[in-house]
Design an enzyme around this catalytic site. Structure first.
Site, PDB file in Angstrom:
ATOM      1  N   ASN A  11     -27.539   8.539  -9.229  1.00 47.51           N
ATOM      2  CA  ASN A  11     -28.081   8.464 -10.589  1.00 47.51           C
ATOM      3  C   ASN A  11     -29.428   9.176 -10.579  1.00 47.51           C
ATOM      4  O   ASN A  11     -30.409   8.635 -10.076  1.00 47.51           O
ATOM      5  CB  ASN A  11     -28.250   6.988 -10.989  1.00 47.51           C
ATOM      6  CG  ASN A  11     -28.941   6.835 -12.328  1.00 47.51           C
ATOM      7  OD1 ASN A  11     -29.056   7.797 -13.097  1.00 47.51           O
ATOM      8  ND2 ASN A  11     -29.403   5.627 -12.619  1.00 47.51           N
ATOM      9  N   LYS A  44     -31.285   9.847 -13.001  1.00 43.09           N
ATOM     10  CA  LYS A  44     -32.145   9.354 -14.092  1.00 43.09           C
ATOM     11  C   LYS A  44     -32.761  10.534 -14.846  1.00 43.09           C
ATOM     12  O   LYS A  44     -32.135  11.578 -14.964  1.00 43.09           O
ATOM     13  CB  LYS A  44     -33.227   8.410 -13.540  1.00 43.09           C
ATOM     14  CG  LYS A  44     -32.663   7.319 -12.639  1.00 43.09           C
ATOM     15  CD  LYS A  44     -33.628   6.185 -12.456  1.00 43.09           C
ATOM     16  CE  LYS A  44     -33.135   5.276 -11.353  1.00 43.09           C
ATOM     17  NZ  LYS A  44     -33.779   3.978 -11.355  1.00 43.09           N
ATOM     18  N   HIS A  77     -26.896   0.381 -17.616  1.00 44.98           N
ATOM     19  CA  HIS A  77     -27.960   0.367 -16.596  1.00 44.98           C
ATOM     20  C   HIS A  77     -29.094  -0.532 -17.101  1.00 44.98           C
ATOM     21  O   HIS A  77     -29.396  -0.547 -18.289  1.00 44.98           O
ATOM     22  CB  HIS A  77     -28.464   1.796 -16.347  1.00 44.98           C
ATOM     23  CG  HIS A  77     -29.324   1.901 -15.132  1.00 44.98           C
ATOM     24  ND1 HIS A  77     -30.631   1.467 -15.120  1.00 44.98           N
ATOM     25  CD2 HIS A  77     -29.057   2.365 -13.878  1.00 44.98           C
ATOM     26  CE1 HIS A  77     -31.128   1.669 -13.903  1.00 44.98           C
ATOM     27  NE2 HIS A  77     -30.203   2.204 -13.129  1.00 44.98           N
ATOM     28  N   GLU A  85     -32.158  -0.247 -17.017  1.00 44.14           N
ATOM     29  CA  GLU A  85     -33.238   0.447 -17.740  1.00 44.14           C
ATOM     30  C   GLU A  85     -32.862   0.611 -19.214  1.00 44.14           C
ATOM     31  O   GLU A  85     -33.722   0.545 -20.089  1.00 44.14           O
ATOM     32  CB  GLU A  85     -33.520   1.801 -17.059  1.00 44.14           C
ATOM     33  CG  GLU A  85     -34.260   1.598 -15.737  1.00 44.14           C
ATOM     34  CD  GLU A  85     -34.033   2.672 -14.691  1.00 44.14           C
ATOM     35  OE1 GLU A  85     -33.525   3.758 -15.020  1.00 44.14           O
ATOM     36  OE2 GLU A  85     -34.378   2.415 -13.519  1.00 44.14           O
ATOM     37  N   GLU A 128     -26.455  -4.361  -9.644  1.00 47.88           N
ATOM     38  CA  GLU A 128     -27.805  -3.848  -9.414  1.00 47.88           C
ATOM     39  C   GLU A 128     -28.827  -4.897  -9.834  1.00 47.88           C
ATOM     40  O   GLU A 128     -29.174  -4.985 -11.023  1.00 47.88           O
ATOM     41  CB  GLU A 128     -28.042  -2.591 -10.252  1.00 47.88           C
ATOM     42  CG  GLU A 128     -27.113  -1.446  -9.954  1.00 47.88           C
ATOM     43  CD  GLU A 128     -27.754  -0.113 -10.328  1.00 47.88           C
ATOM     44  OE1 GLU A 128     -27.927   0.705  -9.424  1.00 47.88           O
ATOM     45  OE2 GLU A 128     -28.106   0.073 -11.490  1.00 47.88           O
ATOM     46  N   GLY A 152     -35.637   0.665  -7.871  1.00 49.68           N
ATOM     47  CA  GLY A 152     -36.844   1.481  -7.824  1.00 49.68           C
ATOM     48  C   GLY A 152     -38.044   0.775  -7.221  1.00 49.68           C
ATOM     49  O   GLY A 152     -39.178   1.244  -7.345  1.00 49.68           O
ATOM     50  N   SER A 174     -32.574   0.234  -4.594  1.00 48.74           N
ATOM     51  CA  SER A 174     -33.324   0.659  -3.409  1.00 48.74           C
ATOM     52  C   SER A 174     -32.436   0.895  -2.184  1.00 48.74           C
ATOM     53  O   SER A 174     -32.823   0.584  -1.052  1.00 48.74           O
ATOM     54  CB  SER A 174     -34.445  -0.339  -3.086  1.00 48.74           C
ATOM     55  OG  SER A 174     -35.375  -0.375  -4.151  1.00 48.74           O
TER      56      SER A 174
HETATM   57  C1  PEP Z   1     -30.490   3.062 -10.052  1.00 47.67           C
HETATM   58  O1  PEP Z   1     -31.123   3.822 -10.743  1.00 47.67           O
HETATM   59  O2  PEP Z   1     -29.378   2.693 -10.435  1.00 47.67           O
HETATM   60  C2  PEP Z   1     -31.053   2.629  -8.782  1.00 47.67           C
HETATM   61  C3  PEP Z   1     -30.382   1.773  -8.071  1.00 47.67           C
HETATM   62  O3  PEP Z   1     -32.271   3.154  -8.431  1.00 47.67           O
HETATM   63  P1  PEP Z   1     -32.958   3.058  -6.969  1.00 47.67           P
HETATM   64  O4  PEP Z   1     -31.922   3.449  -5.959  1.00 47.67           O
HETATM   65  O5  PEP Z   1     -34.087   4.048  -7.039  1.00 47.67           O
HETATM   66  O6  PEP Z   1     -33.420   1.664  -6.791  1.00 47.67           O
END
Ligand code: PEP
Length: 251
Positions: free
Chosen positions: A9, A11, A96, A98, A168, A174, A213
């Protein structure tokens, strides 16, 4: 036997130049696939065509990061599922955290997007996960169950035959602080059990990804858990060698 899947992803990151550089690192390494691991990259909308063209003939598959639940018409700024298919996307990330938090996307809206995406032929990657406050107050399982159930209610369990779910935890995205392999496995097993309550075969077949992460340092331990079939990777997917190392950790 479930296939492994790793999704990048990207982003809201990248320029034409940086994306071309990233693909120069990824494409030669992945052109013949990585040991039975399906690999998907989800660039920002303006770069879908560029990425589709560059990955032609290679084992990387194109995905998008969001989609409208509407088919067409007066929805300024929105992108329809049919448009994504037309741009050669096969997957789309939905729900997601976000978008749930910053764009106020509700479980119901996400379920409608899920149905619209599938109707157009896309494979939804449904993101679910609890906040830190929800984990601390003991409602993590219930939160995730409600997010999955919203889709089950609107789309029915058989819709999950052509979908992926990514667990997630919001507090892990992040932050550099991944869930432990045990925490992730426990939630994945719970999601599979919830689906099995509707249809055991669908539950056994659906790919469940962990996101939050994921790095080359923790991927192997996460991916070897019984109910974790791969990862949804944010930050580390912007670095070709880290992403390839993560993909290799699955095999
Ligand atoms: C994500 O954006 O779905 C994500 C898991 O980000 P990160 O790996 O940076 O934590």
């Amino acid at each position: 036997m479930r296939r492994a899947l790793v999704v990048g992803n990207w982003k809201m990151n990248g320029t034409r130049d940086s994306i071309q550089a990233l693909l120069r690192g990824l494409v030669p390494a992945v052109s013949h696939g990585i040991n039975g691991v399906d690999i998907v990259v989800c660039p920002p909308f303006p770069y879908l065509a560029l990425v589709a063209e560059t990955i032609k003939g290679c084992e990387i598959v194109l995905g998008a990061q969001n989609v409208s639940c509407e088919e067409k018409g007066a929805f300024t700024g929105e992108i329809s599922p049919g448009m994504l298919v037309d741009c050669r996307a096969r997957y789309v990330i939905l729900g997601h955290s976000e978008r749930r938090q910053q764009m106020a996307e509700t479980d119901e809206l996400i379920a409608r997007k899920f149905v619209a995406a599938q109707q157009a032929g896309l494979i939804p990657i449904l993101c679910v996960g609890e906040t830190l406050a929800q984990r601390d107050n003991g409602s993590a399982q219930a939160t995730v169950a409600a997010q999955v159930s919203a889709v089950l209610t609107l789309a029915g369990v058989t819709a999950l035959e052509r979908a992926v779910i990514a667990y997630e935890p919001v507090w892990a995205i992040g932050t550099g602080k991944s869930a432990t392999a045990q925490q992730a496995q426990q939630m994945h097993a719970g999601i599979r059990e919830l689906i099995a309550g509707h249809d055991a075969e669908v539950a056994g077949a659906i790919q469940l990804l962990y996101g939050g992460s994921v790095s080359s340092a923790n991927a192997a331990e996460l991916f070897e858990q019984a109910d974790i079939d791969g990862g949804l990777v944010g930050g580390a997917s912007l670095d070709a060698s880290a992403f390839i190392e993560i993909c290799n950790s699955v095999s």
